[in-house]
Write a protein that holds these residues in place. Structure first.
Motif, PDB file in Angstrom:
ATOM      1  N   UNK A  74      69.191  -5.186  -8.294  1.00 53.46           N
ATOM      2  CA  UNK A  74      69.213  -6.053  -7.122  1.00 53.46           C
ATOM      3  C   UNK A  74      68.146  -5.587  -6.143  1.00 53.46           C
ATOM      4  N   UNK A  75      67.036  -6.336  -6.059  1.00 54.97           N
ATOM      5  CA  UNK A  75      65.946  -5.968  -5.180  1.00 54.97           C
ATOM      6  C   UNK A  75      65.804  -7.014  -4.077  1.00 54.97           C
ATOM      7  N   UNK A  76      66.495  -6.844  -2.970  1.00 52.11           N
ATOM      8  CA  UNK A  76      66.380  -7.831  -1.897  1.00 52.11           C
ATOM      9  C   UNK A  76      64.982  -7.835  -1.294  1.00 52.11           C
ATOM     10  N   UNK A  77      64.539  -9.014  -0.873  1.00 52.68           N
ATOM     11  CA  UNK A  77      63.204  -9.173  -0.322  1.00 52.68           C
ATOM     12  C   UNK A  77      63.280  -9.208   1.201  1.00 52.68           C
ATOM     13  N   UNK A  78      62.294  -8.602   1.834  1.00 40.85           N
ATOM     14  CA  UNK A  78      62.217  -8.620   3.287  1.00 40.85           C
ATOM     15  C   UNK A  78      61.802 -10.008   3.760  1.00 40.85           C
ATOM     16  N   UNK A  79      62.608 -10.607   4.633  1.00 35.94           N
ATOM     17  CA  UNK A  79      62.295 -11.930   5.187  1.00 35.94           C
ATOM     18  C   UNK A  79      61.655 -11.812   6.553  1.00 35.94           C
ATOM     19  N   UNK A  80      62.220 -10.963   7.400  1.00 39.67           N
ATOM     20  CA  UNK A  80      61.650 -10.794   8.727  1.00 39.67           C
ATOM     21  C   UNK A  80      62.452  -9.815   9.553  1.00 39.67           C
ATOM     22  N   UNK A  81      61.867  -9.412  10.678  1.00 38.20           N
ATOM     23  CA  UNK A  81      62.517  -8.505  11.618  1.00 38.20           C
ATOM     24  C   UNK A  81      62.447  -9.133  13.012  1.00 38.20           C
ATOM     25  N   UNK A  82      63.511  -8.957  13.784  1.00 39.73           N
ATOM     26  CA  UNK A  82      63.545  -9.538  15.119  1.00 39.73           C
ATOM     27  C   UNK A  82      64.524  -8.741  15.972  1.00 39.73           C
ATOM     28  N   UNK A  84      65.049  -5.656  16.440  1.00 39.90           N
ATOM     29  CA  UNK A  84      65.704  -4.524  15.794  1.00 39.90           C
ATOM     30  C   UNK A  84      66.596  -4.889  14.637  1.00 39.90           C
ATOM     31  N   UNK A  85      66.749  -6.184  14.338  1.00 38.74           N
ATOM     32  CA  UNK A  85      67.530  -6.629  13.189  1.00 38.74           C
ATOM     33  C   UNK A  85      66.582  -6.974  12.042  1.00 38.74           C
ATOM     34  N   UNK A  86      66.995  -6.652  10.832  1.00 39.68           N
ATOM     35  CA  UNK A  86      66.196  -6.930   9.643  1.00 39.68           C
ATOM     36  C   UNK A  86      66.942  -7.926   8.773  1.00 39.68           C
ATOM     37  N   UNK A  87      66.237  -8.944   8.291  1.00 40.73           N
ATOM     38  CA  UNK A  87      66.823  -9.955   7.413  1.00 40.73           C
ATOM     39  C   UNK A  87      66.222  -9.803   6.023  1.00 40.73           C
ATOM     40  N   UNK A  88      67.095  -9.704   5.019  1.00 40.29           N
ATOM     41  CA  UNK A  88      66.699  -9.591   3.619  1.00 40.29           C
ATOM     42  C   UNK A  88      67.307 -10.742   2.836  1.00 40.29           C
ATOM     43  N   UNK A  89      66.693 -11.058   1.708  1.00 39.57           N
ATOM     44  CA  UNK A  89      67.197 -12.132   0.857  1.00 39.57           C
ATOM     45  C   UNK A  89      67.332 -11.639  -0.566  1.00 39.57           C
ATOM     46  N   UNK A  90      68.326 -12.166  -1.281  1.00 34.85           N
ATOM     47  CA  UNK A  90      68.495 -11.845  -2.684  1.00 34.85           C
ATOM     48  C   UNK A  90      67.336 -12.366  -3.512  1.00 34.85           C
ATOM     49  N   UNK A  91      67.158 -11.862  -4.741  1.00 36.29           N
ATOM     50  CA  UNK A  91      66.027 -12.250  -5.587  1.00 36.29           C
ATOM     51  C   UNK A  91      65.910 -13.754  -5.800  1.00 36.29           C
ATOM     52  N   UNK A  92      67.038 -14.452  -5.859  1.00 37.59           N
ATOM     53  CA  UNK A  92      67.022 -15.901  -6.063  1.00 37.59           C
ATOM     54  C   UNK A  92      67.564 -16.636  -4.842  1.00 37.59           C
ATOM     55  N   UNK A  93      67.520 -15.974  -3.693  1.00 34.59           N
ATOM     56  CA  UNK A  93      67.985 -16.562  -2.439  1.00 34.59           C
ATOM     57  C   UNK A  93      69.443 -16.982  -2.505  1.00 34.59           C
ATOM     58  N   UNK A  94      70.217 -16.339  -3.371  1.00 40.34           N
ATOM     59  CA  UNK A  94      71.634 -16.679  -3.473  1.00 40.34           C
ATOM     60  C   UNK A  94      72.471 -15.964  -2.415  1.00 40.34           C
ATOM     61  N   UNK A  95      71.855 -15.044  -1.690  1.00 42.22           N
ATOM     62  CA  UNK A  95      72.525 -14.413  -0.557  1.00 42.22           C
ATOM     63  C   UNK A  95      71.467 -13.910   0.421  1.00 42.22           C
ATOM     64  N   UNK A  96      71.900 -13.621   1.635  1.00 48.60           N
ATOM     65  CA  UNK A  96      71.036 -13.003   2.631  1.00 48.60           C
ATOM     66  C   UNK A  96      71.783 -11.819   3.239  1.00 48.60           C
ATOM     67  N   UNK A  97      71.026 -10.884   3.768  1.00 50.31           N
ATOM     68  CA  UNK A  97      71.589  -9.677   4.371  1.00 50.31           C
ATOM     69  C   UNK A  97      71.034  -9.534   5.776  1.00 50.31           C
ATOM     70  N   UNK A  98      71.912  -9.309   6.737  1.00 47.88           N
ATOM     71  CA  UNK A  98      71.490  -8.986   8.094  1.00 47.88           C
ATOM     72  C   UNK A  98      71.768  -7.499   8.310  1.00 47.88           C
ATOM     73  N   UNK A  99      70.733  -6.762   8.648  1.00 43.50           N
ATOM     74  CA  UNK A  99      70.807  -5.310   8.735  1.00 43.50           C
ATOM     75  C   UNK A  99      70.567  -4.895  10.182  1.00 43.50           C
ATOM     76  N   UNK A 100      71.585  -4.323  10.800  1.00 39.12           N
ATOM     77  CA  UNK A 100      71.480  -3.803  12.161  1.00 39.12           C
ATOM     78  C   UNK A 100      71.071  -2.337  12.074  1.00 39.12           C
TER      79      UNK A 100
END
Length: 222
Positions: A74-82, A84-100
């Motif tokens: 599972x290699x999530x892709x970096x979508x953006x930062x805003x 201090x929060x980081x947004x990642x996406x699953x390889x097939x965009x089937x999920x997203x991760x919000x990282x504080x």
């Protein structure tokens, strides 16, 4: 947060979180750096700090590894930062991760719609101050190779924890895997029309509306 219920309530409030993200760096650092770079290498993540007064010979000390574990494949892709929060996406965009990064917590949000592997996906992430909400935008494109692409767009509100389909009826092709620019709570993607004319696709995160900015420069494939 473990000392008192009142402090826990204050530190957990959205107002404190917003202020902390805007005014503080993600982690305390003796040199109080002004610049922080988020780095991803496969499934490893780092923060790199640097300021103008720092000795270049001590750059290794400015690299901090973030300890977080994902699945082996599972290699999530970096979508953006805003803020201090980081947004990642699953390889097939089937999920997203919000990282504080400040709280060192992350949360996974699964997509409520099946995504075919033949979709080309473009993402965006940003903050809307008027409603104090972070939003993730996903544009799915079919038929990109033939130049006859059609688009489907979704938006996810982290505050509401809810997916919505949004209208995208413009006759343009958002360049697959292109990174948008976030400016004044709007996202901008480099795109082109079926007549190979360069345009900019703009998305207002607050109004949740797309807008096309026409350019007088022909699109050049690279």
């Amino acid at each position: 947060m473990s000392v008192s219920k009142q402090w826990y309530s204050t530190l957990s409030s959205s107002k404190f979180t917003t202020f902390h993200h805007l005014m503080k760096s993600p982690f305390s650092h003796p040199s109080s750096p002004q610049n922080t770079l988020f780095i991803q290498w496969l499934n490893e993540f780092y923060l790199f700090y640097y300021d103008d007064d720092q000795n270049p010979g001590n750059l290794v000390d400015s690299l901090v590894k973030l300890h977080v574990s994902f699945g082996v494949n599972d290699y999530p892709k970096l979508i953006g930062c805003c803020n201090g929060l980081v947004c990642l996406s699953g390889p097939f965009s089937d999920y997203i991760i919000l990282w504080n990064l400040a709280a060192r917590k992350l949360h996974k949000y699964w997509s409520d719609e099946y995504l075919e592997r033949i979709h080309y996906v473009t993402h965006g992430f940003g903050y809307v101050s008027s409603v104090d909400d972070y939003k993730y935008v996903r544009i799915l494109t079919l038929g990109w190779e033939s130049g006859q692409g059609s688009n489907i767009a979704h938006i996810f509100s982290f505050r509401e924890s809810k997916w919505r389909k949004i209208e995208f009826d413009h006759d343009v092709i958002v360049r697959p895997y292109g990174k948008p620019v976030l400016l004044d709570e709007k996202l901008y993607w480099a795109s082109y029309t079926q007549h190979v004319v360069s345009v900019i696709v703009s998305f207002n995160l607050g109004l949740e509306k797309f807008h096309i900015i026409k350019l007088n420069v022909a699109y050049l494939a690279t």
